[in-house]
Design an enzyme around this catalytic site. Sequence first.
Site, mmCIF file in Angstrom:
data_model
loop_
_atom_site.group_PDB
_atom_site.id
_atom_site.type_symbol
_atom_site.label_atom_id
_atom_site.label_comp_id
_atom_site.label_asym_id
_atom_site.label_seq_id
_atom_site.Cartn_x
_atom_site.Cartn_y
_atom_site.Cartn_z
ATOM 1 N N CYS A 2 45.099 35.637 -49.248
ATOM 2 C CA CYS A 2 45.702 34.501 -50.172
ATOM 3 C C CYS A 2 47.009 34.767 -50.192
ATOM 4 C CB CYS A 2 44.949 33.802 -51.153
ATOM 5 S SG CYS A 2 43.356 34.084 -51.084
ATOM 6 N N ARG A 27 48.847 32.532 -45.193
ATOM 7 C CA ARG A 27 48.041 33.569 -46.247
ATOM 8 C C ARG A 27 46.780 33.021 -46.074
ATOM 9 N NH1 ARG A 27 51.623 37.506 -47.692
ATOM 10 N NH2 ARG A 27 50.307 38.088 -49.031
ATOM 11 N N TRP A 74 41.851 31.852 -48.408
ATOM 12 C CA TRP A 74 41.388 32.636 -47.564
ATOM 13 C C TRP A 74 39.860 32.848 -48.537
ATOM 14 C CZ3 TRP A 74 39.057 37.009 -45.299
ATOM 15 C CH2 TRP A 74 38.838 37.131 -44.368
ATOM 16 N N ASN A 100 45.513 37.031 -55.329
ATOM 17 C CA ASN A 100 45.095 37.966 -53.995
ATOM 18 C C ASN A 100 44.950 39.520 -53.547
ATOM 19 O OD1 ASN A 100 47.986 39.098 -51.945
ATOM 20 N ND2 ASN A 100 46.297 38.747 -50.991
ATOM 21 N N GLY A 101 44.001 39.848 -53.419
ATOM 22 C CA GLY A 101 43.406 41.227 -53.117
ATOM 23 C C GLY A 101 41.834 41.093 -53.304
ATOM 24 N N GLU A 467 43.734 41.647 -24.882
ATOM 25 C CA GLU A 467 44.807 40.849 -25.417
ATOM 26 C C GLU A 467 44.343 39.042 -25.341
ATOM 27 O OE1 GLU A 467 46.182 40.567 -27.843
ATOM 28 O OE2 GLU A 467 47.686 39.037 -27.835
ATOM 29 N N LYS A 471 43.139 35.946 -27.307
ATOM 30 C CA LYS A 471 43.083 34.922 -27.555
ATOM 31 C C LYS A 471 42.535 34.043 -27.365
ATOM 32 C CE LYS A 471 46.237 36.040 -29.393
ATOM 33 N NZ LYS A 471 46.852 37.006 -29.160
ATOM 34 N N GLU A 474 40.006 34.146 -30.270
ATOM 35 C CA GLU A 474 40.579 33.075 -31.534
ATOM 36 C C GLU A 474 40.763 31.575 -31.322
ATOM 37 O OE1 GLU A 474 45.014 35.751 -31.802
ATOM 38 O OE2 GLU A 474 44.497 35.360 -33.263
ATOM 39 N N HIS A 490 29.133 50.827 -15.010
ATOM 40 C CA HIS A 490 28.193 51.398 -16.546
ATOM 41 C C HIS A 490 27.932 50.375 -17.522
ATOM 42 C CE1 HIS A 490 30.449 55.219 -14.743
ATOM 43 N NE2 HIS A 490 31.154 54.041 -14.638
ATOM 44 N N LYS A 585 46.957 34.289 -40.904
ATOM 45 C CA LYS A 585 48.433 34.935 -39.874
ATOM 46 C C LYS A 585 48.568 36.071 -40.213
ATOM 47 C CE LYS A 585 51.548 34.833 -37.421
ATOM 48 N NZ LYS A 585 51.026 35.215 -36.113
HETATM 49 C C1 AGP Z 1 46.324 37.591 -32.947
HETATM 50 O O1 AGP Z 1 45.981 36.343 -32.489
HETATM 51 C C2 AGP Z 1 45.810 37.935 -34.299
HETATM 52 N N1 AGP Z 1 46.375 36.909 -35.361
HETATM 53 C C3 AGP Z 1 46.181 39.179 -34.959
HETATM 54 O O2 AGP Z 1 44.813 40.067 -34.300
HETATM 55 C C4 AGP Z 1 46.700 39.929 -35.443
HETATM 56 O O3 AGP Z 1 47.370 40.345 -33.986
HETATM 57 C C5 AGP Z 1 45.901 40.743 -36.553
HETATM 58 O O4 AGP Z 1 46.188 40.338 -37.836
HETATM 59 C C6 AGP Z 1 47.924 42.059 -36.858
HETATM 60 O O5 AGP Z 1 49.138 40.955 -37.102
HETATM 61 P P1 AGP Z 1 50.206 42.003 -37.526
HETATM 62 O O6 AGP Z 1 50.311 42.188 -36.701
HETATM 63 O O7 AGP Z 1 50.906 41.372 -38.852
HETATM 64 O O8 AGP Z 1 49.586 43.170 -38.309
#
Ligand code: AGP
Length: 590
Positions: A2, A27, A74, A100-101, A467, A471, A474, A490, A585
């Site tokens: 948060c 956040r 969040w 936050n926590g 990666e 994407k 996500e 496998h 984020k």
């Molecule tokens: C990537 O698209 C994601 N939003 C997520 O996996 C991100 O890379 C991860 O949370 C790590 O974040 P950071 O690089 O700020 O540590």
Amino acid sequence: MCGVIGYTGKQPAADVLLDGLTRLEYRGYDSAGVATVFNGDLHLKKGVGKLEEVERDCCISRLPGTTGIGHVRWATHGGVTVTNAHPHLDCLKFIAIAHNGIIYNYQQLRRKLSAKHEMVSETDTEVVAHLIEEYMLPGVPLEQAVARAVKEIQGTYALVVASTVEPQTIVATRKGSPLVVGIGKGENFVSSDFQAFLPHTRKVLFLDDEEMAVITPGKVNIHSAYGKKVFRGSVTLDIELAVREKNGFDFFMLKEIFDQPQAIISATKQEKEALQKAANLVNSSRSVVFTACGSSRYASLIGRYMFSKIAHRFSDVIISSEFGYFGDAVDEQTLVIALSQSGETADVIQGIKEAQSRGAKVLSIVNTIGSTLARMSDCTLYLNCGAEFAVAATKSFLSELVVLYLLSFSVAGRLEEAETELVKISALLDENLRLNNDAVPKAANMLSKYDKFYYIARGINFAVAGEASLKLKEVAYVHSEGMSAGELKHGTLALVENGTPVIAIAPCDGTRDDILSNVSEVKARGAYIIGVSDKPDKLFDMYIEIPRVNEYFYPLVSIVPLQLFAFHSAIARSLDPDRPRNLAKSVTVT
Ligand code: AGP
């Protein structure tokens, strides 16, 4: 996870808090709220949804008063509801808190308080408001009541507290979650991130774990956990306010994808001294371990490959949340390289603390200047790519790769080779983005009826498959798997049916022949092949073109059209790629 903010001064608090919350939304964006103190009462507005929706529905900006606290959420404990949104109040409604926590012992505290206190939410946070109420006896200052309450808490917290009892005071305290105080003239601020108050002041005080700040408009006092006064000078940040500009694009994610040719150039401009110091750290260590999460972890996997190929150094990658279980061999001869866009990811910070407690040195590769991770490290290399607002990492991922290329070549004493190649790649990528800006949306539309995708690759491109798959999951909410092509037979091959889309990353490098042979195997089982390459092949049903580059640099050019593919797959499914459901984020809880 948060974001919290507090303000006391002479301006309407609601305006300052609301503006600050827009810069904390990375956040969390499932609910938001603000509480202000005015005329002996607490005034509270909170709601569910993104901040702009909460403001539209609840008119936070109309709250009166010049002291208050705010929160973007969040959800961790308790669903996304108005009642569970912060701030939370005590029974008598004279204490408001934002958190936050995670409070691990909240159920135990809840049981203890429930005879005397009525809890209205399902959150772990609300117990803290009631706990402070317990200690807020006549004549007891707010700071003392908060200090006593936090002694009973087990877990992580950045807490901001306001109360009608001390109408111009904000008490803030932290453990495991960041908090920074902003010093103004006749007004003071506190937040999870200084960006929240950067338009007002650049003079800041970073709080350490278990410290408490008592903030009034004219003064900030800091105490340790034992009540001892802490004397700490402020620092003046030389940092630009992150400007939320889409530059004509409809979405941040698309803008940030198109920022990438420039991001390569910016990341290449490393301070020579810092890069040399980083290379020396690698050379003087016995072992090198990368640690990161999500996209940054995929970048680390490419770093591991480059360390082996170019620097001839064996290294390993440990997912940060696994570090505590797996880092036993880490000692004072180990260099831990932590990658993080935000520099605030709780798992990474926890992993680093663990490594430091074993005597390891830490080199961090981060985007956010002044972030917790950067401040904890022995040496930091910055991505220089500017603020990234879309939840999905794009330009930060590419910039991490650039820094890893520079570092590997520096360790090998061949830095100039990498610099020359990266400048060439920036121009090629610019051209390629324009080419694919037409072709890729068509591909994404055509494939929008499919609900599972496989990405296959080999060697250095293996992490690109992971990666690219991340994407797609996500932002387009499509199940996908990124895997080493050699692993298909496998087990996963059993899932391939007639028409299953398989995206094969098959550039003209040392992996090409082997990957084409795996492509034949899936095609024989009916797969629909999307080839990502600098050379077409008859096996491809669809071809996404990438430029030809030096064999070690293909990840930089092959990920980009696949980011575009994920973006357009989200658009084809009428989704908001900038703020995907359930995510944030910056992941600030472990
Ligand atoms: C990537 O698209 C994601 N939003 C997520 O996996 C991100 O890379 C991860 O949370 C790590 O974040 P950071 O690089 O700020 O540590």
